[in-house]
Design a protein around this motif. Structure first.
Motif, PDB file in Angstrom:
ATOM      1  N   VAL A 224      58.296  10.809  13.772  1.00 39.65           N
ATOM      2  CA  VAL A 224      57.035  10.381  13.189  1.00 39.65           C
ATOM      3  C   VAL A 224      56.247  11.572  12.658  1.00 39.65           C
ATOM      4  O   VAL A 224      56.192  12.626  13.284  1.00 39.65           O
ATOM      5  CB  VAL A 224      56.178   9.599  14.214  1.00 39.65           C
ATOM      6  CG1 VAL A 224      55.820  10.475  15.406  1.00 39.65           C
ATOM      7  CG2 VAL A 224      54.910   9.055  13.547  1.00 39.65           C
ATOM      8  N   PHE A 225      55.673  11.388  11.462  1.00 37.29           N
ATOM      9  CA  PHE A 225      54.636  12.284  10.957  1.00 37.29           C
ATOM     10  C   PHE A 225      53.319  11.623  11.362  1.00 37.29           C
ATOM     11  O   PHE A 225      52.868  10.677  10.726  1.00 37.29           O
ATOM     12  CB  PHE A 225      54.722  12.429   9.436  1.00 37.29           C
ATOM     13  CG  PHE A 225      55.949  13.161   8.967  1.00 37.29           C
ATOM     14  CD1 PHE A 225      55.968  14.543   8.899  1.00 37.29           C
ATOM     15  CD2 PHE A 225      57.084  12.457   8.588  1.00 37.29           C
ATOM     16  CE1 PHE A 225      57.092  15.218   8.466  1.00 37.29           C
ATOM     17  CE2 PHE A 225      58.214  13.125   8.153  1.00 37.29           C
ATOM     18  CZ  PHE A 225      58.226  14.503   8.093  1.00 37.29           C
ATOM     19  N   GLU A 226      52.738  12.101  12.442  1.00 43.79           N
ATOM     20  CA  GLU A 226      51.607  11.410  13.058  1.00 43.79           C
ATOM     21  C   GLU A 226      50.294  11.749  12.363  1.00 43.79           C
ATOM     22  O   GLU A 226      49.995  12.919  12.098  1.00 43.79           O
ATOM     23  CB  GLU A 226      51.539  11.785  14.537  1.00 43.79           C
ATOM     24  CG  GLU A 226      50.670  10.862  15.364  1.00 43.79           C
ATOM     25  CD  GLU A 226      50.830  11.120  16.847  1.00 43.79           C
ATOM     26  OE1 GLU A 226      50.610  10.192  17.627  1.00 43.79           O
ATOM     27  OE2 GLU A 226      51.175  12.254  17.229  1.00 43.79           O
ATOM     28  N   SER A 227      49.518  10.699  12.058  1.00 39.91           N
ATOM     29  CA  SER A 227      48.196  10.850  11.424  1.00 39.91           C
ATOM     30  C   SER A 227      48.260  11.767  10.205  1.00 39.91           C
ATOM     31  O   SER A 227      47.455  12.683  10.038  1.00 39.91           O
ATOM     32  CB  SER A 227      47.180  11.403  12.437  1.00 39.91           C
ATOM     33  OG  SER A 227      47.061  10.531  13.547  1.00 39.91           O
ATOM     34  N   ALA A 228      49.239  11.507   9.366  1.00 40.34           N
ATOM     35  CA  ALA A 228      49.435  12.335   8.173  1.00 40.34           C
ATOM     36  C   ALA A 228      48.792  11.670   6.958  1.00 40.34           C
ATOM     37  O   ALA A 228      48.791  10.440   6.827  1.00 40.34           O
ATOM     38  CB  ALA A 228      50.915  12.551   7.916  1.00 40.34           C
TER      39      ALA A 228
ATOM     40  N   VAL B 182      51.485  18.391   8.653  1.00 42.90           N
ATOM     41  CA  VAL B 182      51.928  17.711   9.867  1.00 42.90           C
ATOM     42  C   VAL B 182      53.451  17.779   9.959  1.00 42.90           C
ATOM     43  O   VAL B 182      54.160  17.482   8.995  1.00 42.90           O
ATOM     44  CB  VAL B 182      51.476  16.234   9.867  1.00 42.90           C
ATOM     45  CG1 VAL B 182      52.023  15.507  11.097  1.00 42.90           C
ATOM     46  CG2 VAL B 182      49.957  16.145   9.835  1.00 42.90           C
ATOM     47  N   LYS B 183      53.951  18.178  11.122  1.00 40.22           N
ATOM     48  CA  LYS B 183      55.387  18.260  11.352  1.00 40.22           C
ATOM     49  C   LYS B 183      55.898  16.993  12.029  1.00 40.22           C
ATOM     50  O   LYS B 183      55.178  16.356  12.805  1.00 40.22           O
ATOM     51  CB  LYS B 183      55.720  19.480  12.232  1.00 40.22           C
ATOM     52  CG  LYS B 183      55.222  20.809  11.677  1.00 40.22           C
ATOM     53  CD  LYS B 183      55.902  21.156  10.361  1.00 40.22           C
ATOM     54  CE  LYS B 183      55.453  22.514   9.855  1.00 40.22           C
ATOM     55  NZ  LYS B 183      56.063  22.865   8.554  1.00 40.22           N
TER      56      LYS B 183
ATOM     57  N   ASN C  30      50.585   6.861  10.364  1.00 43.12           N
ATOM     58  CA  ASN C  30      51.752   7.324  11.112  1.00 43.12           C
ATOM     59  C   ASN C  30      53.004   6.919  10.333  1.00 43.12           C
ATOM     60  O   ASN C  30      53.273   5.727  10.155  1.00 43.12           O
ATOM     61  CB  ASN C  30      51.784   6.704  12.511  1.00 43.12           C
ATOM     62  CG  ASN C  30      50.576   7.105  13.343  1.00 43.12           C
ATOM     63  OD1 ASN C  30      50.111   8.238  13.270  1.00 43.12           O
ATOM     64  ND2 ASN C  30      50.054   6.170  14.129  1.00 43.12           N
ATOM     65  N   TYR C  31      53.736   7.894   9.854  1.00 42.12           N
ATOM     66  CA  TYR C  31      54.957   7.628   9.078  1.00 42.12           C
ATOM     67  C   TYR C  31      56.177   7.799   9.993  1.00 42.12           C
ATOM     68  O   TYR C  31      56.610   8.914  10.261  1.00 42.12           O
ATOM     69  CB  TYR C  31      55.059   8.573   7.881  1.00 42.12           C
ATOM     70  CG  TYR C  31      54.006   8.348   6.826  1.00 42.12           C
ATOM     71  CD1 TYR C  31      54.247   7.507   5.731  1.00 42.12           C
ATOM     72  CD2 TYR C  31      52.766   8.966   6.911  1.00 42.12           C
ATOM     73  CE1 TYR C  31      53.272   7.297   4.762  1.00 42.12           C
ATOM     74  CE2 TYR C  31      51.793   8.766   5.943  1.00 42.12           C
ATOM     75  CZ  TYR C  31      52.049   7.927   4.882  1.00 42.12           C
ATOM     76  OH  TYR C  31      51.083   7.716   3.917  1.00 42.12           O
ATOM     77  N   TYR C  32      56.677   6.681  10.478  1.00 40.00           N
ATOM     78  CA  TYR C  32      57.871   6.708  11.321  1.00 40.00           C
ATOM     79  C   TYR C  32      59.115   6.636  10.422  1.00 40.00           C
ATOM     80  O   TYR C  32      59.127   5.922   9.419  1.00 40.00           O
ATOM     81  CB  TYR C  32      57.891   5.510  12.284  1.00 40.00           C
ATOM     82  CG  TYR C  32      56.809   5.527  13.326  1.00 40.00           C
ATOM     83  CD1 TYR C  32      57.016   6.129  14.567  1.00 40.00           C
ATOM     84  CD2 TYR C  32      55.578   4.918  13.090  1.00 40.00           C
ATOM     85  CE1 TYR C  32      56.016   6.127  15.532  1.00 40.00           C
ATOM     86  CE2 TYR C  32      54.576   4.921  14.051  1.00 40.00           C
ATOM     87  CZ  TYR C  32      54.799   5.517  15.266  1.00 40.00           C
ATOM     88  OH  TYR C  32      53.819   5.519  16.226  1.00 40.00           O
ATOM     89  N   TYR C  33      60.158   7.362  10.815  1.00 39.31           N
ATOM     90  CA  TYR C  33      61.397   7.249  10.034  1.00 39.31           C
ATOM     91  C   TYR C  33      62.605   7.519  10.924  1.00 39.31           C
ATOM     92  O   TYR C  33      62.524   8.186  11.946  1.00 39.31           O
ATOM     93  CB  TYR C  33      61.397   8.232   8.859  1.00 39.31           C
ATOM     94  CG  TYR C  33      61.647   9.671   9.233  1.00 39.31           C
ATOM     95  CD1 TYR C  33      62.930  10.202   9.261  1.00 39.31           C
ATOM     96  CD2 TYR C  33      60.585  10.510   9.587  1.00 39.31           C
ATOM     97  CE1 TYR C  33      63.160  11.526   9.615  1.00 39.31           C
ATOM     98  CE2 TYR C  33      60.802  11.828   9.938  1.00 39.31           C
ATOM     99  CZ  TYR C  33      62.089  12.327   9.951  1.00 39.31           C
ATOM    100  OH  TYR C  33      62.312  13.640  10.308  1.00 39.31           O
TER     101      TYR C  33
END
Length: 219
Positions: A77-81, A66-67, A92-95
């Protein structure tokens, strides 16, 4: 007592670098449309905004295809990773990365969706793993910075090489011009010699004619 003091000093020296990179969980500004503030993890890393961002992306790339997608100006965000070292669930990894002089602050938010965000009260193991991942990023940031410095230096070297090649071409052109000018100079000098010889001959002829005229005129 002296040995005890030395032992304590050694412990402090070994612990201090880790303490400087301690990740802190708390409520941080997020995004107005979803949540004004959200629970997340914050850490300050030594590096530029670019090197820290690259290190984050490379760290996630080790675990997922996931990009990162831009959510807003400074939020990605790395969505649905699925990041196994943190959780086997899709998250969902938001940064965001905030530049701060020679350092950069990273804020990481873990959300399963529906504007919910994980915290240590309910997801202790996952949040601890996320903190540990951020705290172990120093080397990755350093490597990322080195990669960027190398690429930057390569560009500088290429620019110098291009300038060198350009100067070499200009020199070749100038040398050809010099050679042409030298040939023209030699032709000019040869022509001057011919003109000088012609002039001497014409003067001699003129003098002969003038003397002949003078003799006849006196008669």
């Amino acid at each position: 007592m002296k040995n005890i003091n030395i032992f304590i000093l050694a412990i402090l020296l070994s612990v201090s670098p880790l303490a400087a990179q301690h990740a802190v969980e708390g409520s941080y500004p997020f995004m107005r449309k979803m949540a004004e503030n959200a629970n997340g993890i914050r850490i300050s890393l030594k590096g530029t905004e670019e090197s820290v961002t690259q290190a984050i992306q490379e760290r996630f790339a080790e675990h997922t295809k996931v990009k990162a997608k831009k959510v807003k100006k400074d939020l990605y965000v790395f969505e649905s990773a699925i990041i196994p070292v943190i959780s086997e669930k899709e998250v969902n990894y938001y940064y965001r990365v905030i530049p701060d002089g020679k350092r950069a602050t990273v804020e990481l938010f873990l959300s399963p969706g529906n504007n919910n965000f994980w915290d240590s009260d309910k997801f202790y193991d996952e949040m601890r793993a996320a903190r540990q991942m951020l705290e172990g990023m120093d080397e990755g940031v350093e490597i990322a910075q080195l990669q960027m410095d190398i690429e930057s230096k390569k560009e500088e070297v290429e620019d110098v090489i291009k300038r060198q090649e350009q100067l070499a071409k200009e020199e070749e052109k100038m040398l050809k011009q010099i050679q042409k000018l030298e040939e023209q100079l030699q032709e000019n000098q040869a022509e001057q010699l011919k003109i000088a010889e012609q002039l001497a001959s014409e003067k001699a002829t003129l003098e002969t004619l003038e003397r002949e005229y003078s003799r006849k005129d006196r008669r």
